[in-house]
Design a protein around this motif. Structure first.
Motif, PDB file in Angstrom:
ATOM      1  N   ALA A   1       8.916  11.472  57.784  1.00 59.52           N
ATOM      2  CA  ALA A   1       9.815  10.314  57.746  1.00 59.52           C
ATOM      3  C   ALA A   1      11.285  10.708  57.828  1.00 59.52           C
ATOM      4  O   ALA A   1      12.111   9.932  58.316  1.00 59.52           O
ATOM      5  CB  ALA A   1       9.562   9.506  56.470  1.00 59.52           C
TER       6      ALA A   1
ATOM      7  N   ILE B   1       4.754   9.194  59.340  1.00 61.99           N
ATOM      8  CA  ILE B   1       6.074   8.843  58.835  1.00 61.99           C
ATOM      9  C   ILE B   1       5.950   7.864  57.670  1.00 61.99           C
ATOM     10  O   ILE B   1       6.956   7.471  57.087  1.00 61.99           O
ATOM     11  CB  ILE B   1       6.966   8.234  59.951  1.00 61.99           C
ATOM     12  CG1 ILE B   1       6.255   7.069  60.676  1.00 61.99           C
ATOM     13  CG2 ILE B   1       7.353   9.317  60.945  1.00 61.99           C
ATOM     14  CD1 ILE B   1       6.370   5.742  60.035  1.00 61.99           C
TER      15      ILE B   1
ATOM     16  N   ASP C   1       9.651   5.214  64.981  1.00 65.36           N
ATOM     17  CA  ASP C   1       8.620   5.439  63.967  1.00 65.36           C
ATOM     18  C   ASP C   1       7.253   4.970  64.451  1.00 65.36           C
ATOM     19  O   ASP C   1       6.237   5.647  64.247  1.00 65.36           O
ATOM     20  CB  ASP C   1       8.986   4.702  62.672  1.00 65.36           C
ATOM     21  CG  ASP C   1      10.053   5.423  61.874  1.00 65.36           C
ATOM     22  OD1 ASP C   1      10.442   6.539  62.279  1.00 65.36           O
ATOM     23  OD2 ASP C   1      10.513   4.874  60.854  1.00 65.36           O
TER      24      ASP C   1
END
Length: 482
Positions: free
Chosen positions: A446, A115, A99
């Motif tokens: 995400a 994200i 991420d």
């Protein structure tokens, strides 16, 4: 042979510069009463590693050739991403490596895909650093470094050629360092102007400077979950449209306009095509918006123009969910992901000069078929385009298309539906931000798996450095000794 010690020295200089650019984020953290240590520790790590690299090889003075130039540009984005993600990881605001990699790569490549599911909950210092990554990547950290390389005793022409966005390299000054300096003066000046106008329009100073950084970088990161839709202000949205338009314009064209050389501006076929296309698509998409009902003519045109300028310049700010205006309008908005801004701008994408070259050359090819013995040159901006440049552009367009198709295929094989796969790869390759499918203007990234995020990060890097700079490193002849 490749001069790796010289490359290490330059990587050290870049990391030292990154550490310096983290200072404003620390100041904002302290001002808002937040914990500054994650950013301070990141600064220290970048400074120590950068100092070791730079001072260990400070006596290196080998000339930078094309091979070193390509390596330095590619490695600089890798190093900037790895060290730029440290504040997010150390603060635990972004917990996974994938991420943090995706968010930082999206920033530095000015893609704007995110994200984060609750942007407004993030610390202000980290939000500012997030915006700063886009501003750094906007015109290119390499161009900035080229401007200060004379102080370091390093030449920079090969770096500028390798990193400069677009197929042209018009210079405002014969010395490459002076060109880089003047471009950055212009970049900083426009950022300050955008900040003041956003502030006057009703944003807080913190929001104003963040949005100015990401507007001029054509990045699109916002401090608000709903992006520019948060500000129900015609003034703010028109300011954003104006500066997105400027950011997507060739900076040398802006420079010549500011110093009164309007003839040079009017001679730019790319600029005229770019401006006309933005207006034309705004008019076309005005109709499905007004037919949707519930808005007056001014608001409908503003919505249309904002989204067109945002997508074409690859900024990615959002004021509306354009997927709600019918499949036809959605398809047109999807097509805009493949346009890009002008060469020599902060925008990503294919660039208008390539489209212009392709269209003009294709049209002239019909004439050549009718008159096979005639010499029919391709003229753009008053200059004849050589066959080598035409071939390069055609190859670029083909490789871009193949990259898009292969990328979408890979995501599809990972289990994602086709509209989402097509949209995600198109927007990451074009460094835009929003797309279609499950990555539309009101969605984020995400939900992708860790491996998909790493893959899309690589796609973003390919797009930001315009394919060849990265792909050439995978060819065997690049590594062969001279």
């Amino acid at each position: 042979m490749i001069h790796f010690k010289e490359i290490a020295k330059i990587m050290g200089a870049l990391l030292l510069l990154i550490a310096v650019l983290m200072v404003p984020a620390v100041i904002f953290s302290i001002y808002f009463g937040e914990d500054p240590w994650p950013i301070l520790v990141s600064m220290c790590i970048s400074s120590v590693v950068g100092g070791i690299f730079f001072f260990s090889f400070s006596k290196q003075d080998q000339n930078i050739r094309k091979r070193e130039g390509y390596l330095i540009v590619a490695l600089s984005w890798v190093f900037m991403t790895l060290f730029g993600m440290l504040p997010f990881i150390l603060s635990a605001e972004i917990k996974s490596f994938q991420d943090a990699l995706f968010e930082t790569m999206s920033g530095l490549t000015t893609t704007g895909a995110s994200i984060l599911t609750d942007i407004e909950a993030m610390d202000k210092g980290l939000l500012f650093w997030r915006s700063m990554t886009q501003w750094i990547g906007g015109l290119g950290i390499i161009v900035l470094t080229v401007a200060i390389f004379p102080l370091l005793g390093i030449g920079g022409i090969e770096l500028f050629v390798a990193e400069s966005p677009g197929p042209t390299s018009d210079k405002v000054h014969p010395r490459i360092s002076e060109t880089a300096k003047r471009l950055w003066y212009l970049y900083v000046g426009l950022t300050v102007a955008a900040t003041l106008l956003y502030w006057v329009g009703g944003m807080t100073f913190f929001d104003a400077i963040n949005h100015a950084l990401t507007t001029m970088a054509t990045g699109g990161f916002s401090t608000k979950n709903s992006s520019m839709a948060y500000y129900d202000s015609a003034f703010i949205q028109y300011v954003a449209i104006f500066f997105m338009f400027l950011a997507g314009t060739n900076f040398t064209v802006i420079y010549f306009g500011l110093i009164g050389k309007f003839k040079r501006v009017l001679q730019s076929d790319e600029f005229k095509t770019y401006a006309f296309a933005l207006l034309a698509f705004s008019v076309i998409l005005f109709y499905p918006i007004i037919n949707k009902g519930g808005v007056d003519y001014e608001l409908a045109f503003r919505k249309s123009m904002f989204q067109v300028v945002s997508l074409v310049t690859t900024t990615g700010f959002v004021t509306d969910d354009y997927t709600q205006y019918g499949q036809g309008a959605t398809f047109v908005f999807f097509m805009l992901l493949f346009l890009g801004g002008s060469a020599g701008s902060t925008a990503g994408g294919i660039k208008f000069v390539r489209h212009l070259t392709f269209v003009k050359n294709s049209w002239l090819e019909f004439k050549r078929l009718v008159h096979p013995r005639a010499v029919v040159p391709l003229i753009i901006n008053g200059d004849r385009v050589t066959g080598r440049i035409i071939t390069h552009i055609m190859n670029f367009l083909l490789i871009y298309l193949l990259t898009f198709v292969i990328g979408a295929l890979v995501l599809s094989l990972m289990g994602y539906d086709l509209p989402t796969s097509l949209g995600a790869v198109a927007t990451c390759l074009g460094n835009v931000g929003p797309a279609i499918g499950n990555v539309g203007p009101v969605d984020n990234f995400a939900f992708f798996s860790g491996s998909a995020k790493v893959f899309l990060s690589f796609i973003m890097l390919l797009g930001r450095l315009e394919l060849f700079t990265i792909l050439i490193l995978f060819t065997p002849f690049f590594w062969r000794a001279n």
